[in-house]
Design an enzyme around this catalytic site. Structure first.
Site, mmCIF file in Angstrom:
data_model
loop_
_atom_site.group_PDB
_atom_site.id
_atom_site.type_symbol
_atom_site.label_atom_id
_atom_site.label_comp_id
_atom_site.label_asym_id
_atom_site.label_seq_id
_atom_site.Cartn_x
_atom_site.Cartn_y
_atom_site.Cartn_z
ATOM 1 N N HIS A 80 -0.861 7.032 -13.140
ATOM 2 C CA HIS A 80 -0.179 6.237 -13.068
ATOM 3 C C HIS A 80 -0.117 5.437 -12.007
ATOM 4 C CE1 HIS A 80 4.382 4.173 -12.911
ATOM 5 N NE2 HIS A 80 4.238 5.222 -11.707
ATOM 6 N N ASP A 109 -12.424 -24.876 -5.092
ATOM 7 C CA ASP A 109 -12.793 -23.860 -4.925
ATOM 8 C C ASP A 109 -12.363 -22.825 -4.033
ATOM 9 O OD1 ASP A 109 -13.515 -21.005 -7.018
ATOM 10 O OD2 ASP A 109 -13.719 -23.299 -8.420
ATOM 11 N N TRP A 145 -1.975 10.763 -6.885
ATOM 12 C CA TRP A 145 -2.597 10.081 -6.064
ATOM 13 C C TRP A 145 -3.250 9.152 -4.769
ATOM 14 C CZ3 TRP A 145 -2.420 5.256 -2.768
ATOM 15 C CH2 TRP A 145 -1.472 4.932 -1.782
ATOM 16 N N SER A 173 -14.859 -4.541 -4.731
ATOM 17 C CA SER A 173 -14.113 -5.063 -5.255
ATOM 18 C C SER A 173 -12.948 -5.946 -4.847
ATOM 19 C CB SER A 173 -14.123 -4.603 -7.126
ATOM 20 O OG SER A 173 -12.344 -6.039 -6.690
ATOM 21 N N SER A 174 -13.053 -4.992 -4.040
ATOM 22 C CA SER A 174 -11.253 -5.704 -3.201
ATOM 23 C C SER A 174 -12.124 -6.363 -1.424
ATOM 24 C CB SER A 174 -10.610 -4.967 -2.326
ATOM 25 O OG SER A 174 -9.570 -3.940 -3.422
ATOM 26 N N HIS A 257 -1.315 3.533 4.938
ATOM 27 C CA HIS A 257 -0.562 2.865 5.174
ATOM 28 C C HIS A 257 -0.368 1.341 4.984
ATOM 29 C CE1 HIS A 257 4.016 2.707 5.778
ATOM 30 N NE2 HIS A 257 3.704 1.607 6.350
ATOM 31 N N GLU A 259 -1.749 -0.246 3.170
ATOM 32 C CA GLU A 259 -2.309 -0.061 1.698
ATOM 33 C C GLU A 259 -1.323 -0.496 1.294
ATOM 34 O OE1 GLU A 259 -4.316 -1.175 -0.359
ATOM 35 O OE2 GLU A 259 -3.105 -0.877 -2.448
ATOM 36 N N TYR A 261 1.406 -1.796 2.587
ATOM 37 C CA TYR A 261 1.625 -3.497 3.350
ATOM 38 C C TYR A 261 1.084 -4.587 2.698
ATOM 39 C CZ TYR A 261 4.650 -1.460 6.602
ATOM 40 O OH TYR A 261 5.244 -1.088 7.324
ATOM 41 N N SER A 272 9.278 -16.726 -0.192
ATOM 42 C CA SER A 272 9.094 -17.447 0.978
ATOM 43 C C SER A 272 8.716 -18.729 0.334
ATOM 44 C CB SER A 272 8.099 -17.532 2.058
ATOM 45 O OG SER A 272 8.501 -15.635 2.284
ATOM 46 N N HIS A 306 4.061 9.197 9.514
ATOM 47 C CA HIS A 306 4.777 9.298 8.898
ATOM 48 C C HIS A 306 5.293 9.783 7.684
ATOM 49 C CE1 HIS A 306 5.100 4.978 7.724
ATOM 50 N NE2 HIS A 306 5.255 5.126 6.794
ATOM 51 N N HIS A 307 3.775 9.393 7.115
ATOM 52 C CA HIS A 307 3.623 10.351 5.612
ATOM 53 C C HIS A 307 3.319 11.461 6.088
ATOM 54 C CE1 HIS A 307 3.488 6.328 3.766
ATOM 55 N NE2 HIS A 307 2.677 6.047 5.143
ATOM 56 N N THR A 332 10.778 -6.843 9.703
ATOM 57 C CA THR A 332 11.185 -7.067 8.801
ATOM 58 C C THR A 332 12.543 -7.544 8.527
ATOM 59 O OG1 THR A 332 9.844 -5.255 8.095
ATOM 60 C CG2 THR A 332 10.845 -5.633 6.291
ATOM 61 N N LYS A 335 12.207 -11.074 8.831
ATOM 62 C CA LYS A 335 11.806 -12.067 7.080
ATOM 63 C C LYS A 335 13.439 -11.234 6.731
ATOM 64 C CE LYS A 335 8.089 -12.045 5.708
ATOM 65 N NZ LYS A 335 6.957 -12.640 6.384
ATOM 66 N N ARG A 454 9.270 15.846 -6.227
ATOM 67 C CA ARG A 454 8.417 14.951 -6.932
ATOM 68 C C ARG A 454 7.106 16.161 -7.423
ATOM 69 N NH1 ARG A 454 4.937 11.918 -2.671
ATOM 70 N NH2 ARG A 454 4.370 10.903 -4.316
#
Lengths: 529, 294
Positions: A80, A109, A145, A173-174, A257, A259, A261, A272, A306-307, A332, A335, A454
């Protein structure tokens, strides 16, 4: 944006429309076709990953083991997460970028159209490979994950090898997709489209693409080291040979991390775009939005640990990563302030895209605040690996990233298809999603604070009520997405004709093009004064 | 460079065929590796990997031929040239980050993980795992010498690695000389300097192979030799692969020069290869310093 256009060429001297048959989709070099492919692919993955989430929630509806075996439950949580991150959210943003960036900057293009096709067509193969692991001996990936070593190395099922190669393919790909987006933005802007005139969606994607190129190779590196540890006898993540399992977490989160963002900055861009349109006012603080996005991106490289507060780091590390993380609240906050200030004294209307964008602002902010709570290292010792974390990142990813994608889809669908979508169905979809999401994820805060861990298929009795509520919400949210699918399909097939500007308050190059947009646009660049 | 409008190519078969070959390679390699690890017969999986790789190579050949033909027939304008420049720069940046992951790993292992394992600092509790373990670098004796027998010796930086440093650094100069010759249009000198560059690169690879053989057969420095061997081989191994790729690219532009491709103003294909070669060279200097000397 208040650029005036001296010339808006919608038609083309390219002379040909789309090719006939399936070949159009397999061999296309057209950014709109490729954008469409990305969007359909991500919708398919969103529904696949969603079914897995519903399986998880069905099992958790009551304590005890009802529906699935724990081994399978673990594969579901893992898949998931992987599918939603790499298959749903990221390709959806790339799809929107493919469609909108060339039209927003006045380019014919994407900069490298054949490579663009390759970026997309790697994905279906990568995900076939990854999903096929579910049917292999020993089952699919079951380590979450985040695939922490040694769960993903010493104790992993044999299918982990295919998981690793699938991740390699997604990374290729990315990276190619991101290079294409950067080259398009930096090199294919129409004359007069200076950097500080770029629509914010383009700006946020420029920064996101930079993050992608910086961290996807690190992900490739970490899965390569896993592969070496599993099959070639190295000991990167094995202390018996002098390595360290914690090293895995450091390298993973150095990717992980930025990722997160990558999955939210384009959302900021979409919101926006939408809020000024429906508030009928210019975006408040354009330049500060650009600088805030850039600061968030730079800070994202300095906060990864921080993870890992609970893994056992030296005190200096805990403190550094705690304060650096809190610093992110500043840009943040800028924004969120700007979005609210844009709406202040605006003549607002509440069409479906605006509803999604507004609930994005509110619910993403809730997710941001729970993130601040998690950033406090001593408090995180309590929250770590509980449902509080699950609540936090689902608030920023579902009513955050996913809502922004839906907002963007409703906002641009009339431009793409030439038809208005069904507004009342869109509103019904929004309200059901909004209610469903909150019923699903809000109780998880309480579950987490009460100590529910979890990634478990069974739980203690005192957690039963909130879990039943959350599962009910999940089914409301999940089923209401069928309205979304129906609305998209019927919008493609017909409906009220859309004008070129589509929305009364919309500004920017893409709204000067006819609806539906011709197959080739801006073959000659427009001039922007 | 003639065309005014930005060139947008028509449909292309190469990308999706390339995706299919990547898929074949992944399926082949995955099954092959799993079979080898499980000690069961590998079947035809190795062939699938080989077929996928060959297919990918031929597709890339055809794809690049398309691009070269388009470029030679003047379809590309200056803006197109800039797209390729941005593309190559960001590709090299992604490669930098790939190596950064492994350098970061080396620094973390060396400066934090191993000392902690040996009982130093705040995290010294991990000393309880293997009580007699002494932190050292290069890590000659690992915590568990049964599973990961440490190396008897490590590579002496002042022999083969020094020679290799000299080879690669001078190849960076020779490729620049070739580029200079191209800018003034002296084709025979381009051919000569490029050939020398390729020879220097190949010499590097031969010495590297020799060094690996020596490490395996005489020094006991293997992938299994604990984390020193792991970091040593992943860094030098991926660098070696990049030198191999770079040499192939050099050979291709050498052949193209022989065929009369490139002129003084229009030669980004050539320049991209030189950029890549310099990048590979810079990574080597980092390796020489942090893997071999220090």
């Amino acid at each position: 944006m208040d650029t005036t256009l001296s010339q808006t060429v919608g038609t083309t001297d390219h002379g040909h429309g789309p090719a006939k048959g399936l070949g159009r989709w397999f061999f296309t070099t057209n950014h709109k076709d490729i954008g469409t492919l990305y969007l359909w692919f991500s919708l398919l993955m969103f529904l696949t990953g969603g079914c897995m989430a519903l399986m998880i929630r069905a099992e958790l509806f009551q304590p005890g083991l009802q529906l699935v075996r724990p081994e399978f439950f673990n594969q579901m949580t893992t898949m998931h997460g992987l599918i939603m991150v790499f298959g749903a959210v990221m390709p959806a943003f790339v799809g929107l970028a493919n469609w909108m960036v060339p039209m927003m900057v006045g380019a014919p293009d994407m900069a490298l159209p054949r490579m663009n096709n390759w970026s997309f067509w790697i994905l279906p193969f990568a995900f076939s490979l990854m999903l096929s692991t579910l049917f292999m001996e020993g089952g699919g990936p079951n380590f979450g994950w985040t695939f922490y070593a040694p769960l993903s190395t010493t104790y992993a099922p044999p299918s982990v090898t295919f998981f690793i190669f699938a991740v390699h393919m997604m990374g290729v790909s990315s990276i190619m997709g991101a290079i294409n987006i950067i080259a398009t933005i930096l090199n294919l802007r129409a004359p007069g489209m200076t950097m500080m005139k770029l629509p914010l969606f383009v700006w946020t994607w420029l920064i996101t693409a930079f993050l992608l190129i910086a961290v996807m190779p690190v992900l490739a590196g970490v899965v390569t080291m896993m592969l070496m540890d599993i099959h070639f006898g190295t000991s990167f993540f094995n202390a018996a040979g002098g390595g360290d399992p914690v090293l895995f977490q450091h390298v993973f989160w150095f990717f992980g991390h930025p990722e997160v963002y990558i999955m939210i900055l384009p959302a900021f861009g979409i919101v926006s775009e939408i809020i000024p349109t429906f508030a009928r006012k210019r975006l408040f603080g354009y330049a500060s939005m650009v600088y805030a996005t850039s600061s968030i991106a730079l800070l994202s490289f300095l906060v990864w640990a921080h993870h890992m507060f609970a893994v056992g780091m030296p005190l200096a590390g805990e403190l550094f990563f705690m304060f650096a993380t809190m610093l992110i609240a500043v840009p943040t906050g800028v924004k969120v302030f700007n979005w609210v200030a844009t709406m202040y004294h605006g003549s607002m209307t509440f069409e479906t895209p605006m509803l999604f964008a507004l609930s994005f602002v509110v619910l993403f902010t809730i997710g941001g605040f729970s993130g601040l709570m998690l950033a406090i290292a001593p408090a995180d010792f309590q929250y770590h690996d509980t449902y509080f974390v699950v609540a936090h990142f689902h608030y920023v990813l579902v009513p955050g990233a996913i809502f922004s994608i839906m907002a963007g889809a409703y906002y641009w669908l009339p431009k793409w298809t030439g038809h208005m979508y069904n507004e009342s169905l869109g509103k019904a979809h929004f309200w059901l999603s909004f209610v469903g999401v909150n019923i699903t994820f809000f109780p998880m805060h309480f579950l987490g604070l009460a100590g529910m861990p979890r990634r478990i298929p069974d739980y203690a009795l005192q957690f039963a009520d909130f879990n039943a509520v959350a599962s009910t919400g999940a089914f409301i949210f999940g089923l209401s997405q069928l309205l979304f699918v129906y609305n998209i399909i019927s919008c493609i097939r017909g409906g009220e004709r859309a004008t070129d500007q589509v929305w009364e308050g919309s500004h920017g190059l893409e709204w000067t093009l006819p609806s539906p947009v011709p197959y080739h646009t801006f073959s000659q660049p427009p001039v922007i004064k | 460079m003639s065309s005014a409008a930005y060139y947008v190519p028509n449909q292309s078969r190469w990308p999706i065929l390339a995706s299919i070959s990547l898929f074949l390679m992944a399926v082949g390699a995955g099954n092959l590796i799993n079979a080898l690890s499980a000690d069961v017969p590998v079947g035809a999986w190795g062939w699938l990997l080989a077929v996928g790789a060959l297919l990918l190579l031929s597709i890339l050949f055809a794809w690049f031929r398309n691009v070269i033909n388009e470029s030679m027939s003047g379809l590309y304008n200056e803006q197109m040239d800039r797209s390729y420049r941005w593309g190559m720069s960001w590709f090299i940046f992604s490669e930098v980050m790939f190596f950064a992951a492994f350098f970061g790993t080396l620094f973390y292992i060396r400066n934090l993980a191993v000392p902690w394992l040996g009982g130093e600092g705040e995290k010294g509790v991990s000393h309880m795992l293997w009580e007699g373990f002494q932190a050292q670098w290069p890590l000659m004796s690992t915590p568990d010498m049964q599973t990961f027998p440490g190396p008897q010796q490590v590579i002496d930086p002042w022999h083969l690695p020094l020679i290799n440093t000299i080879l690669l650094v001078s190849s960076s100069f020779t490729v620049t000389l070739a580029h200079k010759a191209l800018k003034v249009g002296e084709r025979s000198r381009i051919v000569l300097w490029l050939a020398i560059t390729v020879l220097l690169g190949s010499g590097f690879l031969v010495f590297q192979a020799y060094e690996y053989l020596e490490a395996y057969h005489e020094l006991g420095l293997t992938l299994h030799a604990g984390v020193y061997g792991a970091t040593f081989f992943i860094l030098t191994g991926f660098h070696g692969l990049h030198v191999t790729l770079g040499s192939l690219m050099l050979i291709i532009i050498w052949l193209r020069v022989l065929r009369g491709h490139f002129d003084a103003d229009n030669h980004f294909g050539f320049e991209a290869v030189t950029w890549y070669w310099h990048f590979v060279d810079v990574v080597w200097v980092g390796l020489f310093l942090f893997v071999y000397i220090l």
